[in-house]
Design a protein around this motif. Sequence first.
Motif, PDB file in Angstrom:
ATOM      1  N   SER A   1     -46.715 -12.509 -24.846  1.00  0.00           N
ATOM      2  CA  SER A   1     -45.440 -12.960 -25.012  1.00  0.00           C
ATOM      3  C   SER A   1     -45.382 -14.020 -24.028  1.00  0.00           C
ATOM      4  CB  SER A   1     -44.689 -11.776 -25.784  1.00  0.00           C
ATOM      5  OG  SER A   1     -44.727 -11.542 -23.915  1.00  0.00           O
ATOM      6  N   ALA A   2     -43.556 -14.773 -23.980  1.00  0.00           N
ATOM      7  CA  ALA A   2     -43.239 -15.529 -23.016  1.00  0.00           C
ATOM      8  C   ALA A   2     -41.962 -15.157 -23.067  1.00  0.00           C
ATOM      9  CB  ALA A   2     -43.559 -16.935 -23.474  1.00  0.00           C
ATOM     10  N   ALA A   3     -41.702 -15.769 -21.768  1.00  0.00           N
ATOM     11  CA  ALA A   3     -39.976 -15.180 -21.654  1.00  0.00           C
ATOM     12  C   ALA A   3     -39.514 -16.435 -20.243  1.00  0.00           C
ATOM     13  CB  ALA A   3     -39.628 -13.604 -20.474  1.00  0.00           C
ATOM     14  N   ARG A   4     -38.617 -16.365 -19.786  1.00  0.00           N
ATOM     15  CA  ARG A   4     -38.068 -16.998 -19.239  1.00  0.00           C
ATOM     16  C   ARG A   4     -38.268 -17.965 -18.076  1.00  0.00           C
ATOM     17  NH1 ARG A   4     -31.481 -16.383 -19.707  1.00  0.00           N
ATOM     18  NH2 ARG A   4     -32.143 -14.459 -19.400  1.00  0.00           N
ATOM     19  N   PRO A   5     -38.852 -18.816 -17.793  1.00  0.00           N
ATOM     20  CA  PRO A   5     -39.654 -18.683 -15.862  1.00  0.00           C
ATOM     21  C   PRO A   5     -39.176 -18.316 -15.291  1.00  0.00           C
ATOM     22  CG  PRO A   5     -39.864 -20.870 -17.651  1.00  0.00           C
ATOM     23  CD  PRO A   5     -39.149 -20.078 -18.274  1.00  0.00           C
ATOM     24  N   LEU A   6     -39.461 -17.607 -14.141  1.00  0.00           N
ATOM     25  CA  LEU A   6     -38.740 -16.800 -12.815  1.00  0.00           C
ATOM     26  C   LEU A   6     -37.975 -17.560 -12.068  1.00  0.00           C
ATOM     27  CD1 LEU A   6     -38.826 -14.479 -11.272  1.00  0.00           C
ATOM     28  CD2 LEU A   6     -40.478 -15.398  -9.756  1.00  0.00           C
ATOM     29  N   ARG A   7     -38.049 -19.427 -12.142  1.00  0.00           N
ATOM     30  CA  ARG A   7     -37.360 -20.384 -11.577  1.00  0.00           C
ATOM     31  C   ARG A   7     -35.381 -20.748 -12.523  1.00  0.00           C
ATOM     32  NH1 ARG A   7     -39.594 -26.065 -10.576  1.00  0.00           N
ATOM     33  NH2 ARG A   7     -39.332 -26.464 -13.087  1.00  0.00           N
ATOM     34  N   GLU A   8     -35.774 -19.978 -14.134  1.00  0.00           N
ATOM     35  CA  GLU A   8     -34.863 -19.993 -14.781  1.00  0.00           C
ATOM     36  C   GLU A   8     -34.126 -18.449 -14.674  1.00  0.00           C
ATOM     37  OE1 GLU A   8     -35.935 -21.701 -18.491  1.00  0.00           O
ATOM     38  OE2 GLU A   8     -36.660 -23.698 -17.666  1.00  0.00           O
ATOM     39  N   GLY A   9     -34.116 -17.869 -13.714  1.00  0.00           N
ATOM     40  CA  GLY A   9     -34.116 -15.415 -14.390  1.00  0.00           C
ATOM     41  C   GLY A   9     -35.074 -15.435 -14.445  1.00  0.00           C
ATOM     42  N   GLY A  10     -35.746 -15.533 -15.207  1.00  0.00           N
ATOM     43  CA  GLY A  10     -36.732 -15.216 -15.331  1.00  0.00           C
ATOM     44  C   GLY A  10     -36.814 -13.058 -15.055  1.00  0.00           C
ATOM     45  N   LEU A  11     -37.765 -12.636 -15.633  1.00  0.00           N
ATOM     46  CA  LEU A  11     -38.712 -11.902 -15.711  1.00  0.00           C
ATOM     47  C   LEU A  11     -38.237 -10.619 -14.092  1.00  0.00           C
ATOM     48  CD1 LEU A  11     -40.972 -10.732 -17.964  1.00  0.00           C
ATOM     49  CD2 LEU A  11     -39.032 -10.072 -18.471  1.00  0.00           C
ATOM     50  N   THR A  12     -37.560 -10.001 -14.274  1.00  0.00           N
ATOM     51  CA  THR A  12     -37.146  -9.459 -12.609  1.00  0.00           C
ATOM     52  C   THR A  12     -37.675  -8.049 -12.458  1.00  0.00           C
ATOM     53  OG1 THR A  12     -35.254  -8.916 -13.518  1.00  0.00           O
ATOM     54  CG2 THR A  12     -35.088 -10.711 -12.569  1.00  0.00           C
TER      55      THR A  12
ATOM     56  N   ASP B   1     -27.974 -13.238 -16.188  1.00  0.00           N
ATOM     57  CA  ASP B   1     -27.533 -12.566 -17.422  1.00  0.00           C
ATOM     58  C   ASP B   1     -27.977 -11.538 -17.572  1.00  0.00           C
ATOM     59  OD1 ASP B   1     -29.321 -13.593 -18.279  1.00  0.00           O
ATOM     60  OD2 ASP B   1     -28.556 -14.686 -19.503  1.00  0.00           O
ATOM     61  N   ASN B   2     -28.977 -10.781 -16.747  1.00  0.00           N
ATOM     62  CA  ASN B   2     -29.011  -8.862 -17.620  1.00  0.00           C
ATOM     63  C   ASN B   2     -28.978  -8.572 -18.630  1.00  0.00           C
ATOM     64  OD1 ASN B   2     -29.057  -8.704 -14.388  1.00  0.00           O
ATOM     65  ND2 ASN B   2     -26.637  -7.402 -15.412  1.00  0.00           N
TER      66      ASN B   2
ATOM     67  N   LYS C   1     -30.906  -6.632 -25.670  1.00  0.00           N
ATOM     68  CA  LYS C   1     -29.329  -6.542 -25.118  1.00  0.00           C
ATOM     69  C   LYS C   1     -28.810  -7.113 -23.989  1.00  0.00           C
ATOM     70  CE  LYS C   1     -28.549  -3.045 -28.522  1.00  0.00           C
ATOM     71  NZ  LYS C   1     -27.815  -2.880 -29.331  1.00  0.00           N
ATOM     72  N   VAL C   2     -27.522  -7.141 -23.368  1.00  0.00           N
ATOM     73  CA  VAL C   2     -27.207  -7.097 -22.198  1.00  0.00           C
ATOM     74  C   VAL C   2     -26.397  -6.831 -22.004  1.00  0.00           C
ATOM     75  CG1 VAL C   2     -24.742  -8.835 -20.744  1.00  0.00           C
ATOM     76  CG2 VAL C   2     -27.043 -10.076 -23.297  1.00  0.00           C
ATOM     77  N   ILE C   3     -26.780  -6.163 -20.680  1.00  0.00           N
ATOM     78  CA  ILE C   3     -26.494  -4.968 -19.766  1.00  0.00           C
ATOM     79  C   ILE C   3     -25.154  -5.196 -18.704  1.00  0.00           C
ATOM     80  CG2 ILE C   3     -26.958  -2.913 -18.617  1.00  0.00           C
ATOM     81  CD1 ILE C   3     -27.088  -2.843 -21.813  1.00  0.00           C
TER      82      ILE C   3
END
Length: 377
Positions: free
Chosen positions: A65-76, A92-93, A109-111
């Motif tokens: 699957s795909a999420a936002r790239p790290l430099r755009e926030g990404g998976l932490t 943005d959590n 969800k946003v937490i």
Amino acid sequence: MTRSPSRAPSSLPARLLLAALAAALLLPLLPGCASAGRPADRAVRVAGLDPVALRKLGFVPRWISAARPLREGGLTQARVLGEAVLLVEGPDNVVTAADWGDGRQRWKKVIGLESEDLFAPVRREDSIYINSSGRVFELDVANGDLLKVDKLGRPVGAGGVLRNDLLIFGGVNGRLFAHSVTTSHTAWQYQMSGNISASPLLSDGNVFVADTVGTYGMFDADTGDLVWRNHTFGPVTAAPVLHRGDVLVPSEDRSLYALDRATGADSWIFRATRPLKVSPLSVGRDVYLPVPGGGLIGIDNRGEIRWSITLDATPVLASDRGIYAVTEDGLVLLDPASGEVLAGTRTGAITATEATEDGSLLMVFADGRLLRLDPAG
């Protein structure tokens, strides 16, 4: 979850393609569908991975699957918690639960506040606990509903470990404490000498912690009573690891300490040539120690060196095929007896991995890809 060095994310066209993959190519690898040309193989090819090379390593892709790239926030944060994968995206959590079986989204969800950094989640029965530096959020694992928010008694800089109803944290001010998720109050606390940057480590009914001064200790996890305490000669910033009857403590004093869990006595000490800032991997009687800038070392059960290679790699998983390790931009299989590279493939910059008990591997990439690999049959 094992963290790895990352490089710059992919170009804009590649990122747009990966975003499309999230909707169109999130495909399960069904039984009997492991041959070349099947849907999951096509998905990993489009994402820049080689399914043939992965099979030579002993893996088949289950989903991608795909999420936002790290430099755009990404998976932490990315954690496998039972049948769910919990993902945290910054800044943005956004917290997402995906199905570990097929990778499909369950809820999102946003937490908390955007100013709060969220740390690694843990699970207790049907609840997920995610903490920031000052609060703990309890979520329903089925739908992501926010069940409760507790304020922590001390600021923390990492996730906690769960012992029954106690979430045990190491504070940035050196305070080790247990937060009861039942009563929402501190159950016990103990003051260490320095800041605690790595999560505590559970060992049966005890909990081990080390700080940035080098002080470490074993405590009763239910009461906080001190079992034993001592110190290294440099900061401890990497997470300790259980190894047979010992606790392995990598220190920036260039030493790996194997401490007897019952007494705290040194079972052995291995002296490296550089500060140790990455956790080792324990496999049976042996230990595989990454030395940043100094390669990878195989150590036997007496603390003696078996082999040393110059490849900068972090070991993440062991199987009957050998030791799997991630490099700056790839995955390799090593011979446990000699350290020889048996197979490998380039994957792109890897930011985190997590291995499961059944030999599957979750890989997170700087460009936003998220990949589940299963052992080949």
